[in-house]
Design a protein around this motif. Sequence first.
Motif, PDB file in Angstrom:
ATOM      1  N   SER A  84       0.440 -20.492   6.967  1.00  0.00           N
ATOM      2  CA  SER A  84       0.480 -20.905   8.376  1.00  0.00           C
ATOM      3  C   SER A  84      -0.920 -20.952   8.989  1.00  0.00           C
ATOM      4  CB  SER A  84       1.391 -19.983   9.191  1.00  0.00           C
ATOM      5  OG  SER A  84       0.862 -18.679   9.248  1.00  0.00           O
ATOM      6  N   ASP A  85      -1.928 -20.723   8.158  1.00  0.00           N
ATOM      7  CA  ASP A  85      -3.306 -20.958   8.615  1.00  0.00           C
ATOM      8  C   ASP A  85      -3.674 -22.426   8.431  1.00  0.00           C
ATOM      9  OD1 ASP A  85      -3.025 -20.524   5.850  1.00  0.00           O
ATOM     10  OD2 ASP A  85      -5.165 -20.112   5.617  1.00  0.00           O
ATOM     11  N   LYS A  86      -2.791 -23.165   7.767  1.00  0.00           N
ATOM     12  CA  LYS A  86      -3.106 -24.563   7.448  1.00  0.00           C
ATOM     13  C   LYS A  86      -2.461 -25.548   8.423  1.00  0.00           C
ATOM     14  CE  LYS A  86      -5.238 -23.548   3.484  1.00  0.00           C
ATOM     15  NZ  LYS A  86      -5.053 -22.084   3.451  1.00  0.00           N
ATOM     16  N   VAL A  87      -1.708 -25.055   9.378  1.00  0.00           N
ATOM     17  CA  VAL A  87      -1.070 -25.980  10.321  1.00  0.00           C
ATOM     18  C   VAL A  87      -2.136 -26.581  11.237  1.00  0.00           C
ATOM     19  CG1 VAL A  87       1.087 -24.677  10.223  1.00  0.00           C
ATOM     20  CG2 VAL A  87      -0.534 -24.233  12.070  1.00  0.00           C
ATOM     21  N   SER A  88      -1.801 -27.693  11.863  1.00  0.00           N
ATOM     22  CA  SER A  88      -2.831 -28.442  12.583  1.00  0.00           C
ATOM     23  C   SER A  88      -3.245 -27.786  13.906  1.00  0.00           C
ATOM     24  CB  SER A  88      -2.340 -29.869  12.843  1.00  0.00           C
ATOM     25  OG  SER A  88      -1.148 -29.830  13.608  1.00  0.00           O
ATOM     26  N   ASN A  89      -2.321 -27.160  14.571  1.00  0.00           N
ATOM     27  CA  ASN A  89      -2.627 -26.683  15.925  1.00  0.00           C
ATOM     28  C   ASN A  89      -2.771 -25.164  16.006  1.00  0.00           C
ATOM     29  OD1 ASN A  89       0.026 -26.106  15.425  1.00  0.00           O
ATOM     30  ND2 ASN A  89       0.661 -26.364  17.549  1.00  0.00           N
ATOM     31  N   THR A  90      -3.614 -24.622  15.149  1.00  0.00           N
ATOM     32  CA  THR A  90      -3.823 -23.181  15.213  1.00  0.00           C
ATOM     33  C   THR A  90      -5.307 -22.852  15.335  1.00  0.00           C
ATOM     34  OG1 THR A  90      -3.421 -21.046  14.138  1.00  0.00           O
ATOM     35  CG2 THR A  90      -3.969 -22.890  12.689  1.00  0.00           C
ATOM     36  N   ARG A  91      -5.592 -21.796  16.060  1.00  0.00           N
ATOM     37  CA  ARG A  91      -6.965 -21.287  16.150  1.00  0.00           C
ATOM     38  C   ARG A  91      -7.128 -20.033  15.293  1.00  0.00           C
ATOM     39  NH1 ARG A  91      -7.579 -20.830  22.506  1.00  0.00           N
ATOM     40  NH2 ARG A  91      -9.717 -20.243  22.056  1.00  0.00           N
ATOM     41  N   ALA A  92      -6.100 -19.732  14.539  1.00  0.00           N
ATOM     42  CA  ALA A  92      -6.166 -18.553  13.660  1.00  0.00           C
ATOM     43  C   ALA A  92      -7.212 -18.778  12.571  1.00  0.00           C
ATOM     44  CB  ALA A  92      -4.801 -18.307  13.030  1.00  0.00           C
ATOM     45  N   SER A 104     -10.608 -18.807  16.467  1.00  0.00           N
ATOM     46  CA  SER A 104     -11.734 -19.727  16.672  1.00  0.00           C
ATOM     47  C   SER A 104     -11.785 -20.161  18.135  1.00  0.00           C
ATOM     48  CB  SER A 104     -11.622 -20.949  15.748  1.00  0.00           C
ATOM     49  OG  SER A 104     -10.460 -21.676  16.069  1.00  0.00           O
ATOM     50  N   ARG A 105     -12.929 -20.614  18.565  1.00  0.00           N
ATOM     51  CA  ARG A 105     -13.137 -20.928  19.978  1.00  0.00           C
ATOM     52  C   ARG A 105     -12.450 -22.215  20.403  1.00  0.00           C
ATOM     53  NH1 ARG A 105     -16.622 -17.581  22.545  1.00  0.00           N
ATOM     54  NH2 ARG A 105     -17.781 -16.174  21.198  1.00  0.00           N
TER      55      ARG A 105
END
Lengths: 151, 151
Positions: free
Chosen positions: B84-92, B149-150
């Motif tokens: 779930s770090d690979k989804v498009s809309n994450t700042r993780a 991430s910012r």
Amino acid sequence: MKKLFPALAVAVVFATPCAHAQFAKPEDAAKYRQSVMFVMQTHLGTVAAMAQGRIPFDAKVAADSAAVVELLSKHPWMGFTPGSDKVSNTRAKPEIWNEPGKFKEEGDKMQAEAAKLGAAAKSGNLDAIKSAVGNVGGACKSCHDSFRSRS
Amino acid sequence: MKKLFPALAVAVVFATPCAHAQFAKPEDAAKYRQSVMFVMQTHLGTVAAMAQGRIPFDAKVAADSAAVVELLSKHPWMGFTPGSDKVSNTRAKPEIWNEPGKFKEEGDKMQAEAAKLGAAAKSGNLDAIKSAVGNVGGACKSCHDSFRSRS
């Protein structure tokens, strides 16, 4: 009041414990109520999966998940702010603001069933949980049938 | 284990009470954790606004909002699933999965501060709430500085 100020009527009817929250814009209010609902749905899904035997019954997990459902059942209401029916990504129907009494009735029913689920899950009795989780799901569906559009 | 299976390591470290939740796809896991965080942020914002005198202090609203923050502080973790770090809309940031021990430390700190806020808000003591809400905010920021991430 209902005809003149339906949105205000909703705000008054749903003067929840968290009614002071400040939403900078209608999109935030919609995002808030959708977030509350999604978290509830996720945790209700966990309990339902146990009730239906799709995952092993774990009394602690069921109780913890039901506690989330119970607490959050009190909170989506403040997200139905005046004007937040006009945002682009909502399935909330105008009836929420036009029929605040009926909407509140559905919301009260869901909260009551969620509280019963919380109590059942605390007891650890799987049969009680099975019955309660079905009733919460029924309350969700009843409200969605009237107040959420299909797409 | 850390090098070979960082994502698994996170899952083990964060074997939370709701770890049985079934996410059909990584996007749902990301949506879940983002939803939990947004609801927490909203309610923490309510308490912070009272602590800073931007809205009137209402002990019941503060306690109810802090209760949401306290309960939900235990739950975002299960949303950090493998992939779930690979989804498009994450700042993780990848560090969540690569440095699970440090991530858990930050998460534990936030949960501890949220529990203190819950207790302070229950007491109704505004000075205690002011101190506690600042500490929760600090714990949020500390974790976000390292793991979000910012943009």
